[in-house]
Motif scaffolding. Structure first.
Motif, PDB file in Angstrom:
ATOM      1  N   ALA A 106       0.829  -1.204   0.000  1.00 55.70           N
ATOM      2  CA  ALA A 106       0.000   0.000   0.000  1.00 55.70           C
ATOM      3  C   ALA A 106       0.867   1.260   0.000  1.00 55.70           C
ATOM      4  O   ALA A 106       0.388   2.341  -0.337  1.00 55.70           O
ATOM      5  N   LYS A 107       2.140   1.116   0.339  1.00 55.04           N
ATOM      6  CA  LYS A 107       3.033   2.269   0.438  1.00 55.04           C
ATOM      7  C   LYS A 107       3.899   2.486  -0.805  1.00 55.04           C
ATOM      8  O   LYS A 107       4.771   3.335  -0.803  1.00 55.04           O
ATOM      9  N   ILE A 112       3.347   0.413  -9.568  1.00 54.54           N
ATOM     10  CA  ILE A 112       4.018  -0.745  -8.982  1.00 54.54           C
ATOM     11  C   ILE A 112       3.012  -1.596  -8.211  1.00 54.54           C
ATOM     12  O   ILE A 112       3.008  -2.817  -8.306  1.00 54.54           O
ATOM     13  N   ARG A 113       2.136  -0.943  -7.480  1.00 57.20           N
ATOM     14  CA  ARG A 113       1.127  -1.670  -6.695  1.00 57.20           C
ATOM     15  C   ARG A 113       0.253  -2.528  -7.605  1.00 57.20           C
ATOM     16  O   ARG A 113      -0.117  -3.647  -7.258  1.00 57.20           O
ATOM     17  N   ARG A 114      -0.072  -2.019  -8.791  1.00 57.11           N
ATOM     18  CA  ARG A 114      -0.889  -2.804  -9.725  1.00 57.11           C
ATOM     19  C   ARG A 114      -0.204  -4.119 -10.098  1.00 57.11           C
ATOM     20  O   ARG A 114      -0.861  -5.153 -10.230  1.00 57.11           O
ATOM     21  N   PHE A 129       5.102  -9.503   0.229  1.00 50.40           N
ATOM     22  CA  PHE A 129       6.117  -9.163  -0.760  1.00 50.40           C
ATOM     23  C   PHE A 129       7.345  -8.619  -0.047  1.00 50.40           C
ATOM     24  O   PHE A 129       7.243  -8.013   1.016  1.00 50.40           O
ATOM     25  N   PHE A 130       8.513  -8.855  -0.655  1.00 55.83           N
ATOM     26  CA  PHE A 130       9.744  -8.355  -0.070  1.00 55.83           C
ATOM     27  C   PHE A 130      10.762  -8.077  -1.158  1.00 55.83           C
ATOM     28  O   PHE A 130      10.618  -8.500  -2.300  1.00 55.83           O
ATOM     29  N   GLU A 131      11.776  -7.350  -0.754  1.00 58.62           N
ATOM     30  CA  GLU A 131      12.869  -6.961  -1.636  1.00 58.62           C
ATOM     31  C   GLU A 131      14.110  -7.735  -1.228  1.00 58.62           C
ATOM     32  O   GLU A 131      14.346  -7.964  -0.043  1.00 58.62           O
ATOM     33  N   ARG A 160      13.834   1.788  -7.941  1.00 61.80           N
ATOM     34  CA  ARG A 160      12.679   2.673  -8.100  1.00 61.80           C
ATOM     35  C   ARG A 160      11.500   2.292  -7.208  1.00 61.80           C
ATOM     36  O   ARG A 160      10.678   3.140  -6.886  1.00 61.80           O
ATOM     37  N   VAL A 161      11.393   1.007  -6.829  1.00 63.59           N
ATOM     38  CA  VAL A 161      10.264   0.604  -5.989  1.00 63.59           C
ATOM     39  C   VAL A 161      10.370   1.286  -4.625  1.00 63.59           C
ATOM     40  O   VAL A 161       9.419   1.849  -4.130  1.00 63.59           O
TER      41      VAL A 161
END
Length: 164
Positions: A106-107, A112-114, A129-131, A160-161
Motif C-alpha cells: 500500500a506504500k 508498482i502496486r498494480r 512481498f519483499f525486496e 525505483r520501488v
C-alpha cells in the motif's frame, strides 16, 4: 461407535481434493518436504521461479552485462544459503548481504502496486512481498516466498520501488 460414511460421500470428498503424486526425485527437485519434516522450509535453499514475473515494469533486456553477471552471482548466493540465512539479513539499521526487506504494498506507487495486485488476485491477498538486494549498489528484485521458492515478480535495477 462411529458412523460410517456411504461410499459415494467418501468418493465425493476425495474428488474435492487435488491429489498430486510426485516421485521422490520430483519432490526433491521442487524442495517439497516429506510429512516428517515438520513443514518448515527455513532450512531449504531458495530457488527462483519466474512464474509471476512481470516484465512490464522492467525486463532483463534493460540490464547491462555487468548487472546480468551480478544477477548470476545473486542466484549463486541463494543456492549457497538457506531461507533461515536469507531471513537473517533483515534489519532496520544493519542490513547486510541480501538485505531481506518485507514491505506493505500500500506504500508503493500506484503503477508498482498494480503489478503486485495482479499477483494477489491470482493467488491470495495474504502474500508478503519483499525486496532482496542483488548487489550493494542499486540492483534489487521484488517478489514473495512460497515454501522454498522465491517467486520473482519485479526487477528493479534503479531502486525505483523503494528509492534510496
Amino acid at each position: 461407535m462411529s458412523k460410517r460414511l456411504p461410499k459415494f460421500d467418501i468418493k465425493r470428498r476425495l474428488d474435492d481434493k487435488v491429489l498430486v503424486k510426485l516421485t521422490p526425485a520430483e519432490a526433491k527437485a521442487n524442495s517439497l518436504l516429506d510429512d516428517q519434516s515438520g513443514g518448515s522450509y527455513d532450512q531449504e535453499s531458495p530457488y527462483v521461479s519466474l512464474k509471476y514475473f512481470n516484465d512490464s515494469f522492467e525486463c532483463f533486456s534493460h540490464w547491462e552485462k555487468d548487472e546480468l553477471k551480478d544477477f548470476s552471482d545473486f542466484l549463486q548466493q541463494l543456492r549457497d544459503r538457506t531461507w533461515k540465512d536469507v531471513l537473517s539479513t533483515s534489519g532496520k539499521t544493519s542490513k547486510r548481504g541480501l538485505a531481506y526487506t518485507p514491505y506493505d504494498i500500500a506504500k508503493v506507487s500506484d503503477g508498482i502496486r498494480r503489478c503486485f495486485d495482479e499477483v494477489r488476485k491470482r493467488i491470495s491477498d495474504d502474500i508478503t512481498f519483499f525486496e532482496l538486494r542483488v548487489n550493494q549498489n542499486k540492483l534489487r528484485v521484488h517478489g514473495f516466498r512460497s515454501k522454498a521458492a522465491f517467486f520473482l515478480v519485479l526487477l528493479d535495477r534503479e531502486h525505483r520501488v523503494w528509492p534510496m
